[in-house]
Design a protein around this motif. Structure first.
Motif, PDB file in Angstrom:
ATOM      1  N   VAL A  98       0.816  -1.219   0.000  1.00  9.24           N
ATOM      2  CA  VAL A  98       0.000   0.000   0.000  1.00  9.24           C
ATOM      3  C   VAL A  98       0.846   1.263   0.000  1.00  9.24           C
ATOM      4  CG1 VAL A  98      -1.961  -1.149   1.070  1.00  9.24           C
ATOM      5  CG2 VAL A  98      -0.250  -0.054   2.522  1.00  9.24           C
ATOM      6  N   ASP A  99       2.120   1.146   0.316  1.00 11.94           N
ATOM      7  CA  ASP A  99       3.019   2.294   0.244  1.00 11.94           C
ATOM      8  C   ASP A  99       4.439   1.759   0.150  1.00 11.94           C
ATOM      9  OD1 ASP A  99       3.797   4.948   0.167  1.00 11.94           O
ATOM     10  OD2 ASP A  99       3.970   5.103   2.353  1.00 11.94           O
ATOM     11  N   ARG A 100       5.269   2.473  -0.610  1.00  9.55           N
ATOM     12  CA  ARG A 100       6.617   1.955  -0.845  1.00  9.55           C
ATOM     13  C   ARG A 100       7.584   3.097  -1.123  1.00  9.55           C
ATOM     14  NH1 ARG A 100       7.850  -3.025  -5.046  1.00  9.55           N
ATOM     15  NH2 ARG A 100      10.075  -3.282  -4.580  1.00  9.55           N
ATOM     16  N   ALA A 101       8.761   3.025  -0.521  1.00 13.08           N
ATOM     17  CA  ALA A 101       9.848   3.953  -0.785  1.00 13.08           C
ATOM     18  C   ALA A 101      11.141   3.167  -0.762  1.00 13.08           C
ATOM     19  CB  ALA A 101       9.866   5.060   0.268  1.00 13.08           C
ATOM     20  N   GLU A 102      12.250   3.835  -0.993  1.00  9.30           N
ATOM     21  CA  GLU A 102      13.528   3.120  -1.038  1.00  9.30           C
ATOM     22  C   GLU A 102      13.845   2.429   0.279  1.00  9.30           C
ATOM     23  OE1 GLU A 102      18.002   4.025  -2.679  1.00  9.30           O
ATOM     24  OE2 GLU A 102      17.076   5.551  -1.402  1.00  9.30           O
ATOM     25  N   ASP A 103      13.484   3.054   1.391  1.00  9.11           N
ATOM     26  CA  ASP A 103      13.846   2.531   2.707  1.00  9.11           C
ATOM     27  C   ASP A 103      12.653   2.002   3.498  1.00  9.11           C
ATOM     28  OD1 ASP A 103      12.560   4.926   3.136  1.00  9.11           O
ATOM     29  OD2 ASP A 103      13.959   5.646   4.653  1.00  9.11           O
ATOM     30  N   ARG A 104      11.463   1.948   2.876  1.00 10.13           N
ATOM     31  CA  ARG A 104      10.253   1.643   3.658  1.00 10.13           C
ATOM     32  C   ARG A 104       9.204   0.990   2.776  1.00 10.13           C
ATOM     33  NH1 ARG A 104       5.582   4.796   4.354  1.00 10.13           N
ATOM     34  NH2 ARG A 104       4.547   4.562   6.396  1.00 10.13           N
ATOM     35  N   VAL A 105       8.458   0.040   3.368  1.00 12.88           N
ATOM     36  CA  VAL A 105       7.318  -0.546   2.666  1.00 12.88           C
ATOM     37  C   VAL A 105       6.219  -0.832   3.686  1.00 12.88           C
ATOM     38  CG1 VAL A 105       8.095  -2.962   2.883  1.00 12.88           C
ATOM     39  CG2 VAL A 105       6.590  -2.302   0.994  1.00 12.88           C
ATOM     40  N   VAL A 106       4.985  -0.599   3.264  1.00  9.03           N
ATOM     41  CA  VAL A 106       3.804  -0.917   4.065  1.00  9.03           C
ATOM     42  C   VAL A 106       3.006  -1.976   3.319  1.00  9.03           C
ATOM     43  CG1 VAL A 106       1.736  -0.027   5.199  1.00  9.03           C
ATOM     44  CG2 VAL A 106       3.740   1.461   4.899  1.00  9.03           C
ATOM     45  N   LEU A 107       2.749  -3.094   3.987  1.00 12.49           N
ATOM     46  CA  LEU A 107       1.960  -4.169   3.394  1.00 12.49           C
ATOM     47  C   LEU A 107       0.714  -4.391   4.232  1.00 12.49           C
ATOM     48  CD1 LEU A 107       5.253  -5.361   3.477  1.00 12.49           C
ATOM     49  CD2 LEU A 107       4.191  -6.608   1.586  1.00 12.49           C
ATOM     50  N   ALA A 108      -0.381  -4.793   3.569  1.00 17.86           N
ATOM     51  CA  ALA A 108      -1.649  -4.964   4.264  1.00 17.86           C
ATOM     52  C   ALA A 108      -2.318  -6.279   3.867  1.00 17.86           C
ATOM     53  CB  ALA A 108      -2.584  -3.796   3.954  1.00 17.86           C
ATOM     54  N   ALA A 109      -3.036  -6.845   4.811  1.00 14.88           N
ATOM     55  CA  ALA A 109      -3.825  -8.053   4.573  1.00 14.88           C
ATOM     56  C   ALA A 109      -4.975  -8.058   5.574  1.00 14.88           C
ATOM     57  CB  ALA A 109      -2.973  -9.310   4.720  1.00 14.88           C
ATOM     58  N   ASP A 110      -5.978  -8.898   5.306  1.00 17.61           N
ATOM     59  CA  ASP A 110      -7.159  -8.951   6.161  1.00 17.61           C
ATOM     60  C   ASP A 110      -7.385 -10.363   6.683  1.00 17.61           C
ATOM     61  OD1 ASP A 110      -8.639  -6.214   6.019  1.00 17.61           O
ATOM     62  OD2 ASP A 110      -7.995  -6.631   3.959  1.00 17.61           O
ATOM     63  N   VAL A 111      -7.686 -10.447   7.964  1.00 19.40           N
ATOM     64  CA  VAL A 111      -8.110 -11.710   8.580  1.00 19.40           C
ATOM     65  C   VAL A 111      -9.603 -11.857   8.339  1.00 19.40           C
ATOM     66  CG1 VAL A 111      -8.401 -12.937  10.753  1.00 19.40           C
ATOM     67  CG2 VAL A 111      -6.289 -11.654  10.322  1.00 19.40           C
ATOM     68  N   ASP A 112      -9.966 -12.934   7.681  1.00 23.39           N
ATOM     69  CA  ASP A 112     -11.358 -13.197   7.314  1.00 23.39           C
ATOM     70  C   ASP A 112     -12.008 -14.092   8.367  1.00 23.39           C
ATOM     71  OD1 ASP A 112     -13.767 -14.063   6.151  1.00 23.39           O
ATOM     72  OD2 ASP A 112     -12.916 -14.095   4.131  1.00 23.39           O
ATOM     73  N   PRO A 113     -13.142 -13.693   8.952  1.00 24.82           N
ATOM     74  CA  PRO A 113     -13.808 -14.542   9.941  1.00 24.82           C
ATOM     75  C   PRO A 113     -14.170 -15.924   9.400  1.00 24.82           C
ATOM     76  CG  PRO A 113     -14.732 -12.331   9.967  1.00 24.82           C
ATOM     77  CD  PRO A 113     -13.822 -12.393   8.777  1.00 24.82           C
ATOM     78  N   ALA A 114     -14.300 -16.054   8.088  1.00 21.36           N
ATOM     79  CA  ALA A 114     -14.620 -17.357   7.512  1.00 21.36           C
ATOM     80  C   ALA A 114     -13.526 -18.379   7.766  1.00 21.36           C
ATOM     81  CB  ALA A 114     -14.876 -17.218   6.012  1.00 21.36           C
ATOM     82  N   TRP A 115     -12.327 -17.920   8.123  1.00 21.01           N
ATOM     83  CA  TRP A 115     -11.216 -18.841   8.386  1.00 21.01           C
ATOM     84  C   TRP A 115     -11.224 -19.382   9.813  1.00 21.01           C
ATOM     85  CZ3 TRP A 115      -7.307 -14.694   6.309  1.00 21.01           C
ATOM     86  CH2 TRP A 115      -7.512 -14.526   4.934  1.00 21.01           C
ATOM     87  N   GLY A 116     -12.187 -18.946  10.629  1.00 16.73           N
ATOM     88  CA  GLY A 116     -12.284 -19.471  11.986  1.00 16.73           C
ATOM     89  C   GLY A 116     -11.923 -18.487  13.072  1.00 16.73           C
ATOM     90  N   TRP A 117     -11.889 -17.180  12.743  1.00 15.39           N
ATOM     91  CA  TRP A 117     -11.596 -16.158  13.752  1.00 15.39           C
ATOM     92  C   TRP A 117     -12.875 -15.408  14.084  1.00 15.39           C
ATOM     93  CZ3 TRP A 117      -7.768 -16.940  16.611  1.00 15.39           C
ATOM     94  CH2 TRP A 117      -7.256 -15.958  17.455  1.00 15.39           C
ATOM     95  N   PRO A 118     -13.022 -14.876  15.312  1.00 13.16           N
ATOM     96  CA  PRO A 118     -14.305 -14.294  15.721  1.00 13.16           C
ATOM     97  C   PRO A 118     -14.739 -13.048  14.966  1.00 13.16           C
ATOM     98  CG  PRO A 118     -13.027 -14.942  17.640  1.00 13.16           C
ATOM     99  CD  PRO A 118     -12.118 -15.064  16.468  1.00 13.16           C
ATOM    100  N   GLY A 119     -13.829 -12.361  14.307  1.00 16.73           N
ATOM    101  CA  GLY A 119     -14.203 -11.159  13.578  1.00 16.73           C
ATOM    102  C   GLY A 119     -13.084 -10.699  12.671  1.00 16.73           C
ATOM    103  N   PRO A 120     -13.357  -9.700  11.832  1.00 12.75           N
ATOM    104  CA  PRO A 120     -12.360  -9.256  10.854  1.00 12.75           C
ATOM    105  C   PRO A 120     -11.304  -8.340  11.473  1.00 12.75           C
ATOM    106  CG  PRO A 120     -14.340  -7.937  10.643  1.00 12.75           C
ATOM    107  CD  PRO A 120     -14.627  -8.968  11.711  1.00 12.75           C
ATOM    108  N   LEU A 121     -10.096  -8.453  10.955  1.00 14.86           N
ATOM    109  CA  LEU A 121      -9.008  -7.570  11.335  1.00 14.86           C
ATOM    110  C   LEU A 121      -8.274  -7.124  10.072  1.00 14.86           C
ATOM    111  CD1 LEU A 121      -7.490  -9.551  14.344  1.00 14.86           C
ATOM    112  CD2 LEU A 121      -8.627  -7.328  14.508  1.00 14.86           C
ATOM    113  N   HIS A 122      -8.059  -5.839   9.952  1.00 14.74           N
ATOM    114  CA  HIS A 122      -7.214  -5.315   8.886  1.00 14.74           C
ATOM    115  C   HIS A 122      -5.824  -5.124   9.472  1.00 14.74           C
ATOM    116  CE1 HIS A 122      -6.011  -3.197   5.279  1.00 14.74           C
ATOM    117  NE2 HIS A 122      -5.502  -2.239   6.034  1.00 14.74           N
TER     118      HIS A 122
END
Length: 299
Positions: A98-122
């Motif tokens: 989601v953001d990238r520079a020479e010295d830095r990167v931001v990556l994102a993913a989502d926890v889906d409740p369908a996988w067995g967790w009580p609720g969503p997390l970004h």
């Protein structure tokens, strides 16, 4: 495409890192031209969890099942030999840059409740290279309407340059140890004995550990240090969220011999069942934490 997806190169001064698009893992880190973590080949999967981001829980959940707020949840068994779910839900999934520079990167993913967790997390993980080392930040946002439990850990294997890890000394700032049963599930926590105490440093080659300790860092936040016989040293620090640290000394990591993992964790194994330091993220809330790796080479 590589098993770990896109390879993201970061650099700042003499600090260089490689981050993976699958799992948002740390594949390599060098400071001052010296390797500070174990790496692995680009065309292989991470051996023994190397460099992984472990979310929404680190380590194991017993029997791949737990109860939250009166409801029973089941997870995929990902440690077949013991029948547990291990190391969370995102380390083998693609993350978005989601953001990238020479010295830095931001990556994102989502926890889906369908996988067995009580609720969503970004989940967002940010890697930043600086002149003194690498800083990693994690942010977990509850995007649902109910409280969601969470824990975070990571799985770096530390190196002190090219020194054989077996000859290095590992020091861990911890005053308690977690006892486990035959299936590696906690049965209690107690003070370390003199034989277990790593605060004074122990030679890695003399240890056989797959052990969780209660962290007791000093003001600098350093949780563990690996030091070569010639004084080269690599330190891992964490903020106050990281109350536990796992030390793992496998005999052979991907054919390279002895290795030592120093794993910062916000909670111990099976926290989804025990509740020990399990964090509760309220709807709309973001939970953040930071850790990093620096050089402590003798001059």
């Amino acid at each position: 495409m590589h098993p770990t997806g896109e390879q993201i190169d970061l650099v700042a001064g003499t600090t260089r890192a490689v981050v993976t698009g699958v799992g948002a893992g740390l594949r390599a880190l060098a400071i001052d031209g010296q390797p500070r973590t174990e790496s692995f080949e680009v065309d292989t999967t991470p051996p023994m969890g190397a460099g992984g981001v472990l979310v929404p829980w680190p380590n194991r959940i017993a029997g791949a099942a737990y109860t939250w707020r009166g409801r029973r949840y089941s997870l995929e068994v990902t440690e077949a030999a013991r029948g547990h779910a291990i190391h969370g839900l995102l380390r083998r999934r693609p993350w978005e840059i989601v953001d990238r520079a020479e010295d830095r990167v931001v990556l994102a993913a989502d926890v889906d409740p369908a996988w067995g967790w009580p609720g969503p997390l970004h989940v967002e993980t940010t890697y930043t290279c600086g002149p003194d080392g690498l800083t990693v930040a994690h942010a977990l946002t509850n995007t649902g309407t109910d409280d969601v439990p969470a824990g975070v850990g990571t799985h770096p294997y530390l190196r002190a340059g090219d020194a054989d890890p077996a000859t290095c000394t590992v020091t861990v700032a911890a005053d308690r140890v977690v006892d486990t049963d035959d299936l590696m599930i906690p049965t209690g926590v107690r003070p370390v004995t003199p034989a277990e105490d790593l605060r004074g440093g122990r030679r890695v080659g003399d240890l056989a550990l797959d052990t969780c300790f209660g962290a007791a860092p000093g003001p600098d936040g350093v949780l563990g240090t690996v030091t070569a016989p010639d004084g080269r040293a690599t330190a891992l620090w964490g903020d106050a969220s990281f109350r536990w640290v796992m030390v793992f000394t496998p005999d052979d990591l991907a054919g390279r011999g002895r290795a030592v993992a120093v794993e910062p964790m916000t909670c111990p194994a099976d926290a989804a069942n025990s509740g020990t330091d399990l964090h509760v993220v309220a709807p709309g809330e973001t939970w953040t934490m930071r850790w990093g790796i620096t050089s402590r080479d003798a001059t």
